[in-house]
Write a protein that holds these residues in place. Structure first.
Motif: not given
Length: 259
Positions: A1-23
């Protein structure tokens, strides 16, 4: 089962780290640079960001800003019959961002440290008032909310590690988060679709949500809204400076407490 902290890290990664890469990737492809090199950069970025936090996104955003600077020139060089260039994805990024470097003052020209300090003082004063009102309400309702995890994490950190992490908190994080939440989400994605007020509110709510803390949520939303005003009226570096000021005060308070 995925831990809550892991879900948080994934969301932050998608919101903050992926957009600069896409640009970065879109600029890279439209400049017809080597796709193999882009794949290598992407893999290093995705893997390295997990361990370096805001460092690699910060570096990538510096390159993104340089690409934005070249967008106007590239657009003029490639313009045909006064119409936008088209790609299979729609308008190319140079045509979309051809005015952004000057519009949002990425060059830092006309930045006044005194004006920035004055605006940051106003922002921080309102933050303190929000905190006081929130504390009173929570006390009357007998509700206890935990502080931000990152603050607790830094509080328990050894001094030498704390000192190493200071640039991540007060320099890298403001540059990354203002680029993503204010320039990209607020200005480029939401504003033209929803109008300035609703886009400021929604992007700020997302910004507050991304920190996963109810106690600091009202203050984070306020900072987001104020920084939307700053980037729209004053420029990107004003919003970065206000974010920097808030993080700097919090970080220095923790450092003094440790010492």
């Amino acid at each position: 089962m995925i831990r809550l902290d892991t879900i948080k890290d994934i969301i932050v990664f998608l919101l903050a780290y992926i957009p600069p890469l896409l640009v970065f990737a879109k600029f890279w492809r439209e400049k017809h640079k080597n796709i193999i090199v882009l794949i290598i950069i992407t893999l290093i970025y995705l893997g390295g960001s997990i361990f370096t936090q805001n460092l690699l996104p910060f570096i990538l955003i510096i390159f993104d800003i340089k690409f934005i600077k070249s967008a106007g020139t590239s657009y003029l060089d490639n313009k045909i019959d006064n119409t936008y260039n088209k790609t299979k994805f729609g308008r190319d990024i140079n045509s979309v961002l051809k005015f952004d470097y000057n519009r949002f003052k990425f060059n830092g020209r006309n930045f006044s440290i005194f004006s920035a300090l004055k605006l940051s003082a106003i922002s921080y004063t309102v933050s303190l008032l929000i905190s006081i009102v929130e504390t009173i309400l929570l006390s009357r309702l007998n509700v206890k909310l935990e502080g931000q995890e990152v603050v607790s994490w830094m509080s328990s950190m050894q001094l030498w590690r704390f000192i190493i992490i200071i640039p991540v908190m007060i320099i890298f994080a403001p540059v990354v988060e203002e680029f993503v939440f204010r320039w990209l989400f607020f200005e480029k994605i939401f504003k033209n679709r929803m109008g300035i007020y609703l886009s400021a509110l929604i992007s700020s709510l997302i910004f507050g949500f991304a920190h996963f803390n109810l106690r600091s949520f009202p203050i984070l939303v306020w900072i987001g809204i104020f920084n939307c005003y700053l980037i729209d009226k004053k420029g990107y570096w004003y919003s970065v400076f206000n974010h920097f000021t808030f993080n700097f005060i919090t970080t220095m308070a923790l450092l003094i407490d440790k010492i």
